[in-house]
Design a protein around this motif. Structure first.
Motif, PDB file in Angstrom:
ATOM      1  N   PRO A   1       0.839  -1.196   0.000  1.00  0.00           N
ATOM      2  CA  PRO A   1       0.000   0.000   0.000  1.00  0.00           C
ATOM      3  C   PRO A   1       0.886   1.262   0.000  1.00  0.00           C
ATOM      4  O   PRO A   1       1.959   1.291   0.586  1.00  0.00           O
ATOM      5  CB  PRO A   1      -0.809  -0.100   1.284  1.00  0.00           C
ATOM      6  CG  PRO A   1      -0.248  -1.209   2.070  1.00  0.00           C
ATOM      7  CD  PRO A   1       0.687  -1.987   1.201  1.00  0.00           C
ATOM      8  N   VAL A   2       0.436   2.282  -0.669  1.00  0.00           N
ATOM      9  CA  VAL A   2       1.189   3.534  -0.815  1.00  0.00           C
ATOM     10  C   VAL A   2       1.449   4.178   0.542  1.00  0.00           C
ATOM     11  O   VAL A   2       2.509   4.773   0.767  1.00  0.00           O
ATOM     12  CB  VAL A   2       0.432   4.499  -1.746  1.00  0.00           C
ATOM     13  CG1 VAL A   2       1.120   5.852  -1.812  1.00  0.00           C
ATOM     14  CG2 VAL A   2       0.309   3.900  -3.125  1.00  0.00           C
ATOM     15  N   SER A   3       0.537   4.046   1.471  1.00  0.00           N
ATOM     16  CA  SER A   3       0.701   4.675   2.772  1.00  0.00           C
ATOM     17  C   SER A   3       1.871   4.091   3.548  1.00  0.00           C
ATOM     18  O   SER A   3       2.441   4.748   4.423  1.00  0.00           O
ATOM     19  CB  SER A   3      -0.587   4.554   3.592  1.00  0.00           C
ATOM     20  OG  SER A   3      -0.890   3.191   3.811  1.00  0.00           O
ATOM     21  N   ARG A   4       2.294   2.859   3.230  1.00  0.00           N
ATOM     22  CA  ARG A   4       3.446   2.259   3.921  1.00  0.00           C
ATOM     23  C   ARG A   4       4.762   2.656   3.253  1.00  0.00           C
ATOM     24  O   ARG A   4       5.809   2.653   3.896  1.00  0.00           O
ATOM     25  CB  ARG A   4       3.295   0.740   3.934  1.00  0.00           C
ATOM     26  CG  ARG A   4       2.129   0.293   4.804  1.00  0.00           C
ATOM     27  CD  ARG A   4       2.054  -1.196   4.924  1.00  0.00           C
ATOM     28  NE  ARG A   4       3.208  -1.682   5.678  1.00  0.00           N
ATOM     29  CZ  ARG A   4       3.567  -2.965   5.752  1.00  0.00           C
ATOM     30  NH1 ARG A   4       2.859  -3.873   5.113  1.00  0.00           N
ATOM     31  NH2 ARG A   4       4.607  -3.329   6.450  1.00  0.00           N
ATOM     32  N   ILE A   5       4.746   2.992   1.957  1.00  0.00           N
ATOM     33  CA  ILE A   5       5.972   3.333   1.222  1.00  0.00           C
ATOM     34  C   ILE A   5       6.305   4.815   1.346  1.00  0.00           C
ATOM     35  O   ILE A   5       7.468   5.205   1.350  1.00  0.00           O
ATOM     36  CB  ILE A   5       5.806   2.957  -0.271  1.00  0.00           C
ATOM     37  CG1 ILE A   5       5.596   1.464  -0.407  1.00  0.00           C
ATOM     38  CG2 ILE A   5       7.012   3.385  -1.071  1.00  0.00           C
ATOM     39  CD1 ILE A   5       5.296   1.028  -1.821  1.00  0.00           C
ATOM     40  N   THR A   6       5.324   5.656   1.500  1.00  0.00           N
ATOM     41  CA  THR A   6       5.512   7.105   1.499  1.00  0.00           C
ATOM     42  C   THR A   6       6.521   7.597   2.533  1.00  0.00           C
ATOM     43  O   THR A   6       7.375   8.439   2.202  1.00  0.00           O
ATOM     44  CB  THR A   6       4.155   7.804   1.690  1.00  0.00           C
ATOM     45  OG1 THR A   6       3.266   7.368   0.672  1.00  0.00           O
ATOM     46  CG2 THR A   6       4.308   9.307   1.621  1.00  0.00           C
ATOM     47  N   PRO A   7       6.545   7.131   3.782  1.00  0.00           N
ATOM     48  CA  PRO A   7       7.556   7.625   4.727  1.00  0.00           C
ATOM     49  C   PRO A   7       8.978   7.312   4.282  1.00  0.00           C
ATOM     50  O   PRO A   7       9.893   8.125   4.458  1.00  0.00           O
ATOM     51  CB  PRO A   7       7.223   6.929   6.034  1.00  0.00           C
ATOM     52  CG  PRO A   7       5.814   6.511   5.919  1.00  0.00           C
ATOM     53  CD  PRO A   7       5.563   6.270   4.469  1.00  0.00           C
ATOM     54  N   TYR A   8       9.182   6.153   3.666  1.00  0.00           N
ATOM     55  CA  TYR A   8      10.524   5.782   3.226  1.00  0.00           C
ATOM     56  C   TYR A   8      10.959   6.592   2.014  1.00  0.00           C
ATOM     57  O   TYR A   8      12.115   7.016   1.922  1.00  0.00           O
ATOM     58  CB  TYR A   8      10.580   4.281   2.910  1.00  0.00           C
ATOM     59  CG  TYR A   8      10.248   3.425   4.109  1.00  0.00           C
ATOM     60  CD1 TYR A   8      11.099   3.391   5.205  1.00  0.00           C
ATOM     61  CD2 TYR A   8       9.082   2.671   4.156  1.00  0.00           C
ATOM     62  CE1 TYR A   8      10.789   2.618   6.319  1.00  0.00           C
ATOM     63  CE2 TYR A   8       8.769   1.901   5.250  1.00  0.00           C
ATOM     64  CZ  TYR A   8       9.629   1.873   6.333  1.00  0.00           C
ATOM     65  OH  TYR A   8       9.321   1.113   7.426  1.00  0.00           O
ATOM     66  N   THR A   9      10.060   6.823   1.091  1.00  0.00           N
ATOM     67  CA  THR A   9      10.422   7.627  -0.074  1.00  0.00           C
ATOM     68  C   THR A   9      10.688   9.076   0.315  1.00  0.00           C
ATOM     69  O   THR A   9      11.573   9.729  -0.262  1.00  0.00           O
ATOM     70  CB  THR A   9       9.317   7.581  -1.151  1.00  0.00           C
ATOM     71  OG1 THR A   9       8.092   8.025  -0.582  1.00  0.00           O
ATOM     72  CG2 THR A   9       9.160   6.177  -1.704  1.00  0.00           C
ATOM     73  N   SER A  10       9.967   9.583   1.296  1.00  0.00           N
ATOM     74  CA  SER A  10      10.226  10.946   1.769  1.00  0.00           C
ATOM     75  C   SER A  10      11.599  11.036   2.418  1.00  0.00           C
ATOM     76  O   SER A  10      12.335  12.005   2.209  1.00  0.00           O
ATOM     77  CB  SER A  10       9.159  11.377   2.770  1.00  0.00           C
ATOM     78  OG  SER A  10       7.909  11.440   2.154  1.00  0.00           O
ATOM     79  N   LEU A  11      11.970  10.032   3.195  1.00  0.00           N
ATOM     80  CA  LEU A  11      13.281  10.017   3.841  1.00  0.00           C
ATOM     81  C   LEU A  11      14.394   9.916   2.800  1.00  0.00           C
ATOM     82  O   LEU A  11      15.399  10.625   2.876  1.00  0.00           O
ATOM     83  CB  LEU A  11      13.372   8.867   4.850  1.00  0.00           C
ATOM     84  CG  LEU A  11      14.691   8.741   5.591  1.00  0.00           C
ATOM     85  CD1 LEU A  11      14.925   9.976   6.454  1.00  0.00           C
ATOM     86  CD2 LEU A  11      14.710   7.483   6.429  1.00  0.00           C
ATOM     87  N   ILE A  12      14.221   9.039   1.824  1.00  0.00           N
ATOM     88  CA  ILE A  12      15.230   8.887   0.762  1.00  0.00           C
ATOM     89  C   ILE A  12      15.328  10.179  -0.052  1.00  0.00           C
ATOM     90  O   ILE A  12      16.430  10.645  -0.368  1.00  0.00           O
ATOM     91  CB  ILE A  12      14.889   7.680  -0.129  1.00  0.00           C
ATOM     92  CG1 ILE A  12      15.066   6.386   0.662  1.00  0.00           C
ATOM     93  CG2 ILE A  12      15.767   7.666  -1.376  1.00  0.00           C
ATOM     94  CD1 ILE A  12      14.546   5.148  -0.039  1.00  0.00           C
ATOM     95  N   GLY A  13      14.208  10.778  -0.376  1.00  0.00           N
ATOM     96  CA  GLY A  13      14.228  12.038  -1.119  1.00  0.00           C
ATOM     97  C   GLY A  13      14.918  13.143  -0.344  1.00  0.00           C
ATOM     98  O   GLY A  13      15.674  13.934  -0.915  1.00  0.00           O
ATOM     99  N   PHE A  14      14.682  13.209   0.963  1.00  0.00           N
ATOM    100  CA  PHE A  14      15.342  14.215   1.791  1.00  0.00           C
ATOM    101  C   PHE A  14      16.841  13.958   1.862  1.00  0.00           C
ATOM    102  O   PHE A  14      17.652  14.883   1.765  1.00  0.00           O
ATOM    103  CB  PHE A  14      14.738  14.227   3.202  1.00  0.00           C
ATOM    104  CG  PHE A  14      15.390  15.203   4.121  1.00  0.00           C
ATOM    105  CD1 PHE A  14      15.111  16.550   4.031  1.00  0.00           C
ATOM    106  CD2 PHE A  14      16.320  14.782   5.073  1.00  0.00           C
ATOM    107  CE1 PHE A  14      15.718  17.459   4.865  1.00  0.00           C
ATOM    108  CE2 PHE A  14      16.929  15.684   5.910  1.00  0.00           C
ATOM    109  CZ  PHE A  14      16.629  17.024   5.813  1.00  0.00           C
TER     110      PHE A  14
END
Length: 130
Positions: free
Chosen positions: A3-16
């Motif tokens: 689910p997208v809601s589980r991936i979003t925190p990790y992608t935000s951290l990687i993007g930062f």
């Protein structure tokens, strides 16, 4: 599929983690370019409003403020210039003069009016002097 809601925190951290150092490096490079540009402009400005004596190979012999001069040397005249670390005091023959003008600024300046900003005298050492 995740689910997208589980991936979003990790992608935000990687993007930062990728974006923040990139933004810092970009800002640092722009800051360094501005510093180098400022240093270059200051290097050119130190001989402003001066008569500069230069050898044909580009070596600077001496500077004289234009306000302190009664007259400018003419081509063919011989001038005695004090020495520097690289060049000893000697007599030099003036070969040619280059006059550099700058636009006038201020409320009383007319369109197209210019002022003498710098003069470059190309000189050659007179052989046989002490």
């Amino acid at each position: 599929m995740f689910p997208v809601s589980r991936i979003t925190p990790y992608t935000s951290l990687i993007g930062f983690c990728l974006g923040f150092p990139t933004a810092l490096a970009t800002y640092y490079q722009a800051w360094k370019a501005r510093q180098e540009s400022r240093e270059t402009r200051q290097g050119l400005a130190w001989s402003r409003n001066c008569l500069e004596f230069v050898l044909d190979d580009g070596t600077q012999v001496n500077l004289a403020p234009l306000e302190m001069l009664h007259t400018l040397p003419q081509p063919g005249e011989i001038v005695l210039l004090p020495g520097t670390e690289a060049l000893a005091a000697s007599a030099y023959r003036v070969g040619r003069l280059e006059h550099i003008y700058a636009p006038m600024s201020g409320g009383r300046a007319q369109v197209g009016q210019a002022r003498l900003a710098k003069t470059v005298a190309h000189v050659e050492r007179v052989v046989g002097t002490v």
